[in-house]
Scaffold this motif. Structure first.
Motif, short mmCIF file in Angstrom:
data_model
loop_
_atom_site.label_atom_id
_atom_site.label_comp_id
_atom_site.label_asym_id
_atom_site.label_seq_id
_atom_site.Cartn_x
_atom_site.Cartn_y
_atom_site.Cartn_z
N ASP A 191 39.34 63.04 25.16
CA ASP A 191 40.32 64.15 25.42
C ASP A 191 39.65 65.61 25.48
O ASP A 191 39.79 66.55 26.45
CB ASP A 191 41.62 64.11 24.62
CG ASP A 191 42.60 62.96 25.00
OD1 ASP A 191 42.10 62.29 26.22
OD2 ASP A 191 43.48 62.99 24.66
N LEU A 192 38.84 65.71 24.25
CA LEU A 192 38.17 67.12 24.03
C LEU A 192 37.20 67.36 25.16
O LEU A 192 37.13 68.42 25.71
CB LEU A 192 37.41 67.10 22.74
CG LEU A 192 38.31 67.51 21.54
CD1 LEU A 192 37.14 67.43 20.32
CD2 LEU A 192 38.61 68.94 21.82
N VAL A 193 36.34 66.44 25.52
CA VAL A 193 35.28 66.60 26.59
C VAL A 193 35.94 66.82 27.92
O VAL A 193 35.26 67.81 28.67
CB VAL A 193 34.33 65.30 26.58
CG1 VAL A 193 33.30 65.53 27.40
CG2 VAL A 193 33.52 65.12 25.26
N LEU A 194 37.08 66.11 28.31
CA LEU A 194 37.76 66.09 29.56
C LEU A 194 38.18 67.43 29.79
O LEU A 194 38.18 68.03 30.82
CB LEU A 194 38.77 65.09 29.52
CG LEU A 194 38.14 63.63 29.76
CD1 LEU A 194 39.33 62.52 29.62
CD2 LEU A 194 37.69 63.22 31.09
N TYR A 195 38.84 67.95 28.57
CA TYR A 195 39.58 69.29 28.46
C TYR A 195 38.38 70.36 29.01
O TYR A 195 38.73 71.24 29.74
CB TYR A 195 40.30 69.53 26.95
CG TYR A 195 40.72 70.73 27.15
CD1 TYR A 195 42.03 71.36 27.68
CD2 TYR A 195 40.06 72.06 26.55
CE1 TYR A 195 42.66 72.58 27.49
CE2 TYR A 195 40.57 73.22 26.30
CZ TYR A 195 41.89 73.46 26.88
OH TYR A 195 42.38 74.68 26.91
N GLN A 196 37.24 70.15 28.13
CA GLN A 196 36.09 71.35 28.34
C GLN A 196 35.53 71.16 29.76
O GLN A 196 35.27 72.27 30.20
CB GLN A 196 35.14 70.88 27.21
CG GLN A 196 34.10 72.25 27.12
CD GLN A 196 34.95 73.53 26.77
OE1 GLN A 196 35.72 73.57 26.07
NE2 GLN A 196 34.49 74.76 27.24
N LYS A 197 35.57 70.12 30.38
CA LYS A 197 35.05 69.76 31.55
C LYS A 197 35.89 70.44 32.69
O LYS A 197 35.50 71.10 33.47
CB LYS A 197 34.85 68.28 31.82
CG LYS A 197 33.57 67.64 31.47
CD LYS A 197 33.36 66.17 31.80
CE LYS A 197 31.96 65.62 31.24
NZ LYS A 197 32.16 64.34 31.79
N ALA A 198 37.38 70.52 32.42
CA ALA A 198 37.98 70.99 33.27
C ALA A 198 38.28 72.25 33.30
O ALA A 198 38.07 72.75 34.33
CB ALA A 198 39.52 70.33 33.01
N LEU A 199 38.03 72.97 32.01
CA LEU A 199 37.78 74.56 32.07
C LEU A 199 36.82 74.80 32.75
O LEU A 199 36.65 75.79 33.49
CB LEU A 199 37.50 74.84 30.50
CG LEU A 199 38.86 74.99 29.56
CD1 LEU A 199 38.38 75.11 28.20
CD2 LEU A 199 39.74 76.11 30.00
N VAL A 200 35.46 74.23 32.74
CA VAL A 200 34.09 74.46 33.11
C VAL A 200 34.39 74.53 34.82
O VAL A 200 34.08 75.31 35.59
CB VAL A 200 33.07 73.63 32.84
CG1 VAL A 200 31.78 74.11 33.83
CG2 VAL A 200 32.69 73.90 31.52
#
Length: 216
Positions: free
Chosen positions: A97-106
C-alpha cells in the motif's frame, strides 16, 4: 516572548537533541539501518530534503541491506521534485500500500493521471490520505463528481484547508453556495494556503464568475 514562541523554541530544542543523539548512534554503529531511517525522517519533517537524501545515499554504501533504504530515498527524491529518480527506485520495491501510494503521487506529478489512478485503486487499506489523493487524481482528470465523492468521505473534523478548497473547486459549477462555504472554511483553516491555492486555481474561479455574470 509569547506562549507560541516559547513552545516553538522547546520543540526546536527537542528536535535538535533527537538529531544529535541519532548522529551519535550512527557514529557508534554505522551499519545499523534503523538510525539512518529515523534521522532521515527527522530531517524530512524539518524540510531538509537534500540533507536526508545525502544521508540515505551515503548509508547505502554502509549498511548490510541497502535496498531497505530505497523507499525512504524515493520519498526524498519525490520531495525534491526528482520524480523520475523516485519512480526508478519505487519500481525496484515490491508493491504494498505504501509503495502504491507513493507511485500514484509520482505519476500524478508527472501528469500521468490514468497511471496514478490505476495504482491508487489497488490500495487495500483506504484511509483519509488515500481518499484525498484519489480526489486529487479524479480532479486532474476533470472528473469533478468523482473527486467530490472522495473528498466528502473524509470526515469534517479531519479535513484540511486543502481538502475544503478542493471540495469547493469540485462543486463550483454545480452548487455555488456550498462551494463558497467550503472555500470559506479553507480560508479560515489556513489563510496562507488559501492565498496560494487561489493563484493556482485562479483561472477556474474566474471562468465560473464570468459564466455567472453572463447568466444574470
Amino acid at each position: 516572548m509569547t506562549d507560541k514562541q516559547s513552545k516553538n523554541i522547546k520543540e526546536d530544542t527537542a528536535v535538535n537533541q533527537r538529531i544529535h543523539e541519532l548522529i551519535k548512534k550512527i557514529d557508534r554503529n554505522p551499519q545499523k539501518i534503523e538510525n539512518y531511517l529515523k534521522l532521515a525522517t527527522e530531517l524530512i519533517e524539518q524540510g531538509s530534503f537534500a540533507q536526508a537524501t545525502q544521508l540515505l545515499e551515503q548509508a547505502k554504501h554502509l549498511v548490510e541491506h541497502p535496498q531497505d533504504l530505497d523507499y525512504d530515498l524515493a520519498v526524498c527524491y519525490y520531495m525534491q521534485g526528482d520524480f523520475d529518480k523516485s519512480l526508478t527506485l519505487l519500481n525496484q520495491i515490491p508493491n504494498d500500500d505504501l509503495v502504491l501510494y507513493q507511485k500514484a503521487l509520482v505519476f500524478l506529478k508527472l501528469g500521468q493521471g490514468q497511471k496514478a489512478l490505476a495504482h491508487v485503486l489497488t490500495i487495500k487499506q483506504v484511509d483519509d490520505k488515500v481518499l484525498e489523493l484519489l480526489g486529487d487524481i479524479w480532479l486532474s482528470l476533470g472528473e469533478l463528481s468523482e473527486a467530490r465523492t472522495c473528498y466528502e468521505k473524509i470526515s469534517p473534523n479531519k479535513r484540511t484547508a486543502k481538502v475544503y478548497f478542493m471540495l469547493g473547486i469540485s462543486i463550483l459549477d454545480s452548487d455555488r453556495e456550498k462551494a463558497t462555504s467550503y472555500l470559506k472554511n479553507a480560508k479560515e483553516k489556513d489563510p496562507e494556503y488559501f492565498k496560494q491555492a487561489q493563484k493556482q486555481y485562479g483561472a477556474i474561479l474566474k471562468m465560473v464568475n464570468e459564466a455567472e455574470k453572463k447568466n444574470d
